[in-house]
Design an enzyme around this catalytic site. Structure first.
Site, PDB file in Angstrom:
ATOM      1  N   GLU A 107      -1.819  17.286  32.163  1.00 31.64           N
ATOM      2  CA  GLU A 107      -1.568  16.505  30.957  1.00 31.64           C
ATOM      3  C   GLU A 107      -0.105  16.135  30.732  1.00 31.64           C
ATOM      4  OE1 GLU A 107      -3.987  15.358  28.827  1.00 31.64           O
ATOM      5  OE2 GLU A 107      -5.360  16.080  30.367  1.00 31.64           O
ATOM      6  N   SER A 485     -54.196  47.878  -1.613  1.00 32.61           N
ATOM      7  CA  SER A 485     -54.092  49.310  -1.929  1.00 32.61           C
ATOM      8  C   SER A 485     -52.712  49.884  -1.647  1.00 32.61           C
ATOM      9  CB  SER A 485     -55.137  50.084  -1.122  1.00 32.61           C
ATOM     10  OG  SER A 485     -56.442  49.699  -1.519  1.00 32.61           O
TER      11      SER A 485
END
Length: 802
Positions: A107, A485
């Site tokens: 770069e 239950s």
């Protein structure tokens, strides 16, 4: 000499011409000066306008990028990452030298020489691009890229480029090269959702930036130019081409020798197979934590501020729980037969579908359930050949699937070519031998599991459904279903607090109640449609006698049971009718497990929690969970109830989990028409609740699919595996508890007498004779004929079947 008079019309002409020319020149100069002045003024105005529009560079000095929030399990394992941008900020010194050099060569090789702008690179890039007939090299410096990503928008205009140049020059003067490089390596986008070199290293190679090889670093350094085009996940050829360019540049600028570059080209990259290898599979637990954190801290802080979220999750427990739920649902599904292939592909689509299978199931292991395409079948041998993808052929022997026999009994052909079936891998094959698979099918029912430490409330694991990838609805926290239950222990706890004992005698006999919400009278019944007559409170709960629970609720008072439920952590609305005794009011699994925590922890209830601590990006503590216990029951009541619920597992409706072979208490629950099945049970240090049902409330689980049959096996599978290496512990007995023998009834022979069992009592309340003096026969609304032990009514509507 002759004198000639000059005509007036011609006198002075030459001087006039010269005067006009000089005037024009002066005017032109004046115009130029004015235009120049105007241009300067305009330029100055434009510059000052541009100057005012330039962003502040303070944000670079106060660099605070969006970073990943990380979720950790109890042992420190990373279990989730949440981020708008996947980024991990690292100091410059943590990046190896060869990584930095690779990015500089690719770069900005003159990074340490220029002042933010590299005019030589711009000219060189123009020449290279002209020679290549396209853009192959850029001229922007690393400083300019930092400006572009952190300070400016990505638009391509001459104004932005001018701003970029000005800012790059200023940044280079006000910041060190190391500071600029630090910003660049942490900020740059490198594709696949990775921002910064650290994130890219993890995304593509599964390592940190400090462990990147030269070959890997060169590949990453080639990505900023066009991350998607050069992605090794999508185009390895282009990625390697770009990697070679970076290595050549490193040689060209003197960062590498030719030999080092050649060796790097030959290095294996060890690329991860796909993005899936870099992500953490979400599940109901992590999604619930994510939702809670977003609700508490907001989306911006959660996804951008890098929170460290330390959870209570036990990774091993979560794995066991997910497996137990899925396998339990598969067994439930098989009990009701095979439904046939779930799809079909035509011959023209078979090749493409086979490739899709190969990609979906890259390397199935024994025990994995996968999709397959039928190739052919031999009806007489009851055997088929199926394609698993990736040229894997498997033998499917239907003789090993007796649960599917009913489906094939009347069929001339087992399957048609192209049918899609689910199979379980039994044995892997080779180049010369086929794989071996067995028949499976996707279960239709759903399930949920929640396990906590009852002493602290710490959630060890949570399963909200059979497949999180297909449904994110959390049935452990978001579903409100009738508990049947499983609600009864709350009523019995209220009765024990009001003076009832295990030996209190109740009468299991028919009753008729007037209910304005029903057409006609309500005639609740027991699951077996029988009535057992006189029965102790202990046996009534152990065998889950519905009518007794209704009588008990009426005796202790609906309001008192409501208050008890609230103390135990039930927050859902509860019906103020006697049907509450049979679990007619919807609750969540989370609430029910929270309620049972008081039974397991000597009357101290805790609220389940999932987050131990949260830290911000700088390590500052934001919150730390403090265990808060609330007294809901006396220690004696909690223990007596625990003692009865141990009987549920030893001899009652929970007998299917007796093989846990350690002290454990629990209660089954089943609702009307077998739509919901529950089992909530605990040992001294582990409390787990399981729910099974359909998302569509109208659907039944099938004949005889009670809590003891549909939900309890899932509970057993998880508890037995998780506690396999744990020592066997007894429930601690609080002070003032004594034990005495009382009569008991058997589910096999309810009328049998003379049998006894030990029961727990608060000292001074134990029976002195064969049975306690407290006797509950029923309410005044019963008719004389209906209370006789020899009669019963088949229920028109009943809840809590077991």
């Amino acid at each position: 000499m002759e004198y000639r008079k000059t005509s007036p019309s011609h006198r002075g002409f030459p001087p006039l011409k010269r005067t006009l020319q000089v005037g024009k020149l002066v005017a032109a100069v004046a115009v130029l000066l004015v235009l120049g002045a105007l241009t300067l003024l305009a330029g100055a105005a434009a510059y000052f306008q541009l100057e005012r529009s330039l962003p502040s560079m303070q944000s670079l000095r106060d660099y605070r990028p969006s970073i990943v929030s990380t979720m950790y399990a109890a042992d420190g394992t990373v279990i989730g990452e949440l981020a708008a941008e996947r980024r991990y900020v690292r100091p410059l010194e943590e990046f190896p030298r060869h990584v930095i050099l690779a990015f500089l060569a690719a770069e900005d090789a003159n990074f340490y020489e220029h002042k933010g702008l590299d005019f030589g690179s711009i000219v060189r890039a123009m020449i290279k691009n002209i020679e290549a007939g396209g853009i192959v090299q850029g001229g922007s410096t690393i400083t300019q890229q930092v400006v572009k990503t952190l300070l400016l928008s990505p638009e391509r205009t001459w104004v932005r480029k001018l701003k970029e140049a000005i800012l790059a020059y200023r940044i280079d003067r006000s910041m060190t090269k190391e500071e600029i490089l630090y910003l660049y390596l942490n900020q740059i986008y490198l594709g696949a959702g990775a921002y910064g070199v650290e994130a890219a290293a993890r995304t593509y190679f599964g390592v940190g930036a400090h462990d990147l090889s030269l070959a890997q670093a060169a590949l990453l350094a080639g990505l900023p130019k066009a991350p998607s085009r050069y992605s090794p996940f999508h185009n390895m050829e282009k990625a390697l081409e770009r990697q070679h360019y970076v290595l050549d540049r490193m040689v060209e600028v003197g960062f590498l020798s030719q030999e080092e570059a050649l060796r790097a080209r030959q290095e294996p990259l060890h690329l991860l197979e796909s993005l899936e290898g870099t992500t953490y599979p979400l599940n109901s637990f992590t999604e619930e934590v994510r939702r809670l954190m977003e609700q508490k801290y907001g989306a911006r802080m959660l996804y951008r501020e890098g929170l460290s979220i330390h959870t209570t999750l036990d990774v091993h427990a979560q794995h066991l729980a997910e497996r137990a739920v899925l396998e339990g649902l598969r067994e439930l599904d098989k009990r009701h037969g095979y439904r046939g292939p779930h799809g079909h592909v035509e011959d023209s689509q078979t090749a493409d579908f086979s490739q899709a299978l190969a990609k979906k199931y890259a390397s199935p292991n024994p025990g994995d359930v996968v999709e397959a395409v039928v190739i052919s079948c031999e009806a007489q041998e009851r055997r088929c050949r199926v394609d698993l993808g990736a040229k894997r052929t498997a033998v499917l022997n239907l003789k090993t699937a007796p649960w599917a026999a009913g489906y094939f009994a009347s069929r001339r052909h087992l399957f048609s070519k192209g049918d899609l079936v689910w199979v379980r891998v039994e044995a892997q094959g080779s180049d010369t031998t086929p794989w071996v698979v067995s028949l499976e099918q996707e279960p239709q029912a759903e399930g949920a599991l929640l396990a906590i430490n009852p002493q602290t409330g710490r959630v060890l694991c949570m399963v909200g459904g059979k497949d999180f990838s297909k449904s994110q609805f959390n049935r452990a926290t978001q579903a409100y279903r009738q508990p049947g239950s499983a609600f009864k222990p709350i009523i019995y706890a209220t009765a024990l607090e009001k003076g009832y004992t295990e030996a209190s005698v109740l009468v299991d006999s028919p009753i008729v109640k007037e209910d304005p919400s029903l057409v006609g009278s309500w005639k609740p019944a027991n699951y077996d449609n029988a009535f057992w007559g006189p029965i102790t409170l202990r046996d009534a709960l152990i065998h889950s006698r519905n009518v007794v629970a209704i009588k008990l609720l009426e005796s202790v008072g609906i309001q008192e049971v409501h208050e008890m439920a609230r103390r135990l952590g039930i927050r859902s609305p509860l019906t103020p009718t006697l049907s509450l005794a049979l679990g007619a009011s919807g609750v969540s699994l989370w609430e029910l497990v929270s309620a049972y925590s008081a039974f397991a922890a000597q009357g101290l209830r805790v609220e389940p929690y999932m987050v131990e601590a949260v830290y911000d990006r700088n390590g500052r503590l934001l919150e730390k969970h403090q265990v808060r216990q609330e007294r809901a029951l006396s220690p004696q009541t909690a223990y007596i109830l625990t003692d009865i619920l141990q009987g549920v597992i030893r001899e009652g409706t929970g007998r299917s989990v007796r093989s846990i072979n350690r002290p454990a208490s629990g209660k089954t629950g089943t609702t009307n028409e077998l739509k919901d099945a529950w089992f909530v049970g605990y040992t001294p240090d582990l409390l787990t609740g399981v729910w099974v049902g359909h998302d569509d409330h109208r659907l039944s689980l099938g004949p005889k699919e009670t809590g003891g049959k549909a939900a309890a096996p899932i509970w057993l599978s998880f508890m037995r595996e998780y506690l396999r290496e744990s020592p066997v512990e007894n429930f601690p007995v609080p002070e003032n508890i004594v034990f005495a023998k009382i009569p008991k009834k058997s589910v096999e022979s309810p009328a049998e007498g003379g049998r006894e069992t030990f029961a727990a009592f608060v000292e001074g309340t134990q029976p002195k004779g064969p049975q306690d003096t407290t006797t509950l026969t029923g309410s005044s609304t019963e008719s004389a004929a209906e209370t006789t032990s020899g009669s019963f009514f088949k229920s028109d509507l009943f809840w809590g079947n077991d």
